[in-house]
Design a protein around this motif. Structure first.
Motif, PDB file in Angstrom:
ATOM      1  N   GLU A  13       0.898  -1.215   0.247  1.00 14.87           N
ATOM      2  CA  GLU A  13       0.001   0.006   0.042  1.00 14.87           C
ATOM      3  C   GLU A  13       0.859   1.343   0.169  1.00 14.87           C
ATOM      4  OE1 GLU A  13      -2.442  -0.571   3.518  1.00 14.87           O
ATOM      5  OE2 GLU A  13      -4.036  -1.809   2.368  1.00 14.87           O
ATOM      6  N   ALA A  14       2.242   1.296   0.603  1.00  6.24           N
ATOM      7  CA  ALA A  14       2.939   2.303   0.484  1.00  6.24           C
ATOM      8  C   ALA A  14       3.441   2.515  -0.909  1.00  6.24           C
ATOM      9  CB  ALA A  14       4.106   2.135   1.574  1.00  6.24           C
ATOM     10  N   HIS A  15       3.443   1.587  -1.704  1.00  4.94           N
ATOM     11  CA  HIS A  15       3.861   1.692  -2.858  1.00  4.94           C
ATOM     12  C   HIS A  15       2.690   2.298  -3.888  1.00  4.94           C
ATOM     13  CE1 HIS A  15       7.572  -0.447  -2.117  1.00  4.94           C
ATOM     14  NE2 HIS A  15       8.097   0.030  -2.955  1.00  4.94           N
ATOM     15  N   GLY A  16       1.480   2.176  -3.256  1.00  8.64           N
ATOM     16  CA  GLY A  16       0.207   2.489  -4.117  1.00  8.64           C
ATOM     17  C   GLY A  16      -0.257   1.272  -4.743  1.00  8.64           C
ATOM     18  N   TRP A  17       0.221   0.283  -4.205  1.00  6.04           N
ATOM     19  CA  TRP A  17      -0.456  -1.124  -5.061  1.00  6.04           C
ATOM     20  C   TRP A  17      -1.491  -1.612  -3.941  1.00  6.04           C
ATOM     21  CZ3 TRP A  17       4.785  -4.639  -5.228  1.00  6.04           C
ATOM     22  CH2 TRP A  17       5.533  -3.968  -6.130  1.00  6.04           C
ATOM     23  N   THR A  18      -2.414  -2.518  -4.557  1.00  5.97           N
ATOM     24  CA  THR A  18      -3.187  -3.285  -3.577  1.00  5.97           C
ATOM     25  C   THR A  18      -3.041  -4.671  -3.611  1.00  5.97           C
ATOM     26  OG1 THR A  18      -4.928  -3.345  -5.519  1.00  5.97           O
ATOM     27  CG2 THR A  18      -5.233  -1.669  -3.966  1.00  5.97           C
ATOM     28  N   VAL A  19      -3.054  -5.179  -2.500  1.00  5.33           N
ATOM     29  CA  VAL A  19      -2.855  -6.945  -2.535  1.00  5.33           C
ATOM     30  C   VAL A  19      -4.093  -7.578  -2.150  1.00  5.33           C
ATOM     31  CG1 VAL A  19      -1.633  -6.791  -0.397  1.00  5.33           C
ATOM     32  CG2 VAL A  19      -1.484  -8.717  -1.731  1.00  5.33           C
ATOM     33  N   THR A  20      -4.359  -8.732  -2.631  1.00  4.61           N
ATOM     34  CA  THR A  20      -5.546  -9.709  -2.556  1.00  4.61           C
ATOM     35  C   THR A  20      -4.959 -11.090  -2.318  1.00  4.61           C
ATOM     36  OG1 THR A  20      -6.092  -9.809  -4.773  1.00  4.61           O
ATOM     37  CG2 THR A  20      -7.316  -8.076  -3.350  1.00  4.61           C
ATOM     38  N   ALA A  21      -5.540 -11.924  -1.674  1.00  7.61           N
ATOM     39  CA  ALA A  21      -5.200 -13.455  -1.389  1.00  7.61           C
ATOM     40  C   ALA A  21      -6.262 -14.083  -2.150  1.00  7.61           C
ATOM     41  CB  ALA A  21      -5.085 -13.716   0.090  1.00  7.61           C
ATOM     42  N   THR A  22      -5.920 -15.242  -3.068  1.00 10.45           N
ATOM     43  CA  THR A  22      -6.976 -15.801  -3.800  1.00 10.45           C
ATOM     44  C   THR A  22      -6.340 -17.141  -3.928  1.00 10.45           C
ATOM     45  OG1 THR A  22      -8.315 -16.050  -5.842  1.00 10.45           O
ATOM     46  CG2 THR A  22      -5.993 -15.073  -5.965  1.00 10.45           C
ATOM     47  N   GLU A  23      -6.830 -18.020  -4.780  1.00 15.91           N
ATOM     48  CA  GLU A  23      -6.459 -19.391  -5.197  1.00 15.91           C
ATOM     49  C   GLU A  23      -5.665 -19.513  -6.247  1.00 15.91           C
ATOM     50  OE1 GLU A  23      -8.919 -23.254  -3.684  1.00 15.91           O
ATOM     51  OE2 GLU A  23      -9.516 -22.460  -5.648  1.00 15.91           O
ATOM     52  N   GLU A  24      -4.658 -20.213  -6.212  1.00 14.28           N
ATOM     53  CA  GLU A  24      -4.088 -20.710  -7.372  1.00 14.28           C
ATOM     54  C   GLU A  24      -4.662 -21.521  -8.388  1.00 14.28           C
ATOM     55  OE1 GLU A  24      -0.897 -23.240  -9.498  1.00 14.28           O
ATOM     56  OE2 GLU A  24      -2.214 -23.787  -7.710  1.00 14.28           O
ATOM     57  N   ARG A  25      -4.684 -21.659  -9.714  1.00 15.06           N
ATOM     58  CA  ARG A  25      -5.368 -22.505 -10.424  1.00 15.06           C
ATOM     59  C   ARG A  25      -5.431 -24.048 -10.137  1.00 15.06           C
ATOM     60  NH1 ARG A  25      -0.811 -20.459 -13.684  1.00 15.06           N
ATOM     61  NH2 ARG A  25       0.829 -21.859 -14.100  1.00 15.06           N
ATOM     62  N   THR A  26      -4.201 -24.642  -9.512  1.00 20.98           N
ATOM     63  CA  THR A  26      -4.234 -26.007  -9.029  1.00 20.98           C
ATOM     64  C   THR A  26      -4.513 -26.008  -7.507  1.00 20.98           C
ATOM     65  OG1 THR A  26      -1.811 -25.764  -8.427  1.00 20.98           O
ATOM     66  CG2 THR A  26      -2.521 -26.386 -10.794  1.00 20.98           C
ATOM     67  N   GLY A  27      -5.071 -24.862  -6.921  1.00 19.41           N
ATOM     68  CA  GLY A  27      -5.372 -24.978  -5.587  1.00 19.41           C
ATOM     69  C   GLY A  27      -4.583 -24.609  -4.517  1.00 19.41           C
ATOM     70  N   GLY A  28      -3.520 -24.065  -4.727  1.00 19.38           N
ATOM     71  CA  GLY A  28      -2.497 -23.273  -3.906  1.00 19.38           C
ATOM     72  C   GLY A  28      -2.943 -22.044  -3.559  1.00 19.38           C
ATOM     73  N   ALA A  29      -2.069 -21.391  -2.675  1.00 16.36           N
ATOM     74  CA  ALA A  29      -2.267 -19.952  -2.574  1.00 16.36           C
ATOM     75  C   ALA A  29      -1.851 -18.967  -3.436  1.00 16.36           C
ATOM     76  CB  ALA A  29      -1.657 -19.649  -1.028  1.00 16.36           C
ATOM     77  N   ARG A  30      -2.597 -17.965  -3.553  1.00 13.10           N
ATOM     78  CA  ARG A  30      -2.137 -16.866  -4.757  1.00 13.10           C
ATOM     79  C   ARG A  30      -2.234 -15.738  -4.160  1.00 13.10           C
ATOM     80  NH1 ARG A  30      -2.162 -16.595 -10.743  1.00 13.10           N
ATOM     81  NH2 ARG A  30      -2.832 -14.510 -11.266  1.00 13.10           N
ATOM     82  N   PHE A  31      -1.302 -14.737  -4.455  1.00 12.75           N
ATOM     83  CA  PHE A  31      -1.182 -13.265  -4.070  1.00 12.75           C
ATOM     84  C   PHE A  31      -1.252 -12.527  -5.223  1.00 12.75           C
ATOM     85  CE2 PHE A  31      -0.034 -15.728  -0.278  1.00 12.75           C
ATOM     86  CZ  PHE A  31      -0.669 -15.086   0.708  1.00 12.75           C
ATOM     87  N   GLU A  32      -2.157 -11.518  -5.392  1.00 14.42           N
ATOM     88  CA  GLU A  32      -2.092 -10.665  -6.671  1.00 14.42           C
ATOM     89  C   GLU A  32      -1.881  -9.086  -6.019  1.00 14.42           C
ATOM     90  OE1 GLU A  32      -5.671 -11.340  -8.695  1.00 14.42           O
ATOM     91  OE2 GLU A  32      -5.120 -13.322  -9.390  1.00 14.42           O
TER      92      GLU A  32
END
Length: 476
Positions: free
Chosen positions: A450-469
């Protein structure tokens, strides 16, 4: 024309020559109307002013050339002139030119029905079209000013600028409704008064110094000031602009926005940051020093003795050290970034991967990217994500980093993923699903992003793992 000869016979010699010269070179149109309003004489200047030859108007009823909305006023003026012949009457009318366009005339009428040479109503008319246009524009501006003063939520004020004995004097002219609402002052209370008379000698002098600065610089200025008028109206962001007429500053337009809430929030934030900095200093020195002593003693004990209690003790001390490190990063570095620069994501990720203890894990960089950011802060982001992957997916985890769209990058692993009901809380400080985790790692990730002006969200990787965007990333 017979009527010109009548006038000529009443004026002789040199006087006649002077008369003709004045009429022909005047900017006014002279005309004579009989009792019925018929034109019996019109000066030659009518061609220059209205485009008609004099013969075109003689014998015509003048009322027919007037705008319909002005005819009644002219009729009333003419009747009153007949009733009281000693007083001239002036009227402003719209007159149709020869080309069909309309112009404004200011006409002065005099009763000369009993004059032997004139025998009619003498009318002198001047084209005032430009003046009427200026007046219209001035009325429009006045209406716009009035609308602005009545509807703006900002505190707008107008000050007259006058020179008195070599000194500049400022006097209030008008306040907007927004100014009155926010301060409790009204135009009636301050009109014609100086700032010192309204706000007192000391505060008024400070205000006048700002106004004088605007006059001296002869251009708009902006500044923040403290003017305690009401409890919720103490701090103002003020903009001043000079109004220049013929090279002289005659007025100042001021717009002040109440920023009390913002200033108080900033002050509270500074107080919190100061307290946080004090806390970080305590953690850094007063806690770290005895911790280092305890870790050293534990290492000596492990070298000299064998005990089932020593290994859990060492792990606990190491966990305390991790908590201290993460707390310091969160307190001192998480919400701020230094100078940003182009950062090779491939090089940065390689460095971050190297400090994480993976025995069989692998890193796959799917896109060679350069992002703009603070490299020191971004190291905290990716190191924490890699540690998170190791804790939850095991040391043989595969982590992939790449691009997803023009301004989005992702970090994903092939582990067991994140439960849907935890994705909204994992970035909160202290939140951890691992017994060995500090609970600050992902919170650090979020705050630096957020200090860089970005946003980050947690979701699911295509095979079921963890994914951060990460979105809104400046990718080059």
């Amino acid at each position: 024309m017979s009527d010109e000869r009548t006038i000529d016979e009443g004026v002789g010699g040199r006087d006649l020559e002077l008369y003709r010269e004045l009429i022909e070179n005047s900017n006014d149109v002279a005309a004579v109307l009989d009792r019925d309003g018929t034109v019996t004489f019109v000066s030659a200047t009518v061609e220059r002013v209205l485009g008609y030859e004099p013969d075109e108007l003689v014998g015509e009823n003048a009322i027919e050339y007037l705008h319909r909305d002005d005819r009644e006023a002219v009729t009333e003026k003419t009747e009153s002139l007949r009733a009281d012949p000693d007083e001239a009457r002036t009227v402003e009318v719209r007159f149709e030119r020869a080309d069909g366009s309309w112009c404004w005339l200011e006409s002065t009428m005099r009763n000369r029905l009993d004059h032997d040479a004139i025998e009619g109503i003498l009318v002198n008319s001047r084209d005032i079209t430009e003046r009427k246009e200026r007046e219209r524009n001035q009325r429009k501006l006045a209406e716009e000013y009035r609308a602005l003063l009545d509807t703006s939520g900002d505190a707008i004020f107008l000050l007259d600028v006058e020179s008195v004995d070599g000194d500049t004097e400022f006097r209030f002219v008008q306040l907007s409704s927004g100014y009155e609402t926010q301060t409790g002052l009204t135009t009636e209370e301050v009109k014609g008064k100086t700032p010192r008379e309204v706000f007192g000698e000391e505060r008024g002098a400070e205000l006048e110094a700002n106004y004088q600065n605007c006059v001296d610089r002869r251009k708009p200025i902006s500044y923040q000031e403290e003017l305690s008028i009401a409890e919720d109206a103490r701090f103002w962001q003020t903009n001043l602009a000079p109004v220049v007429v013929e090279g002289e500053i005659v007025r100042i337009v001021g717009i002040a926005r109440n920023v009390t809430d913002r200033v108080e929030r900033e002050r509270e934030l500074r107080r919190k940051n100061d307290r946080l900095d004090e806390f970080a200093s305590v953690v850094s020195h007063d806690v770290r020093n005895p911790l280092n002593v305890a870790q050293g003693r534990a290492a000596l004990l492990r070298a000299e003795f064998e005990s089932d209690h020593l290994e859990p003790l060492a792990r606990s001390l190491d966990r305390i050290e991790s908590i201290i490190e993460d707390t310091l990063v969160l307190a001192r570095e998480g919400a701020a970034v230094g100078d940003t620069e182009p950062v090779s994501l491939t090089d940065l990720l390689g460095c971050c991967w190297g400090v994480v203890d993976f025995e069989d894990g692998s890193l796959e960089i799917e896109d060679d990217l350069t992002v703009r950011g603070d490299p020191d802060r971004l190291r905290h982001v990716f190191e924490n994500l890699f540690h998170n992957a190791a804790e939850h997916a095991g040391e043989d985890v595969t982590v992939r980093v790449g691009r997803d769209g023009p301004r989005t990058i992702y970090v994903e692993d092939d582990g067991r993923g994140l439960p849907a009901d935890r994705r909204s809380v994992i970035f909160e400080p202290g939140e951890s699903s691992s017994a060995d985790g500090t609970g600050f790692g992902l919170s650090i990730v979020k705050r630096i992003a957020e200090a860089h002006g970005w946003t980050v969200t947690a979701t699911e990787e295509r095979t079921g793992g963890a994914r951060f965007e990460f979105r809104n990333v400046e990718i080059r």
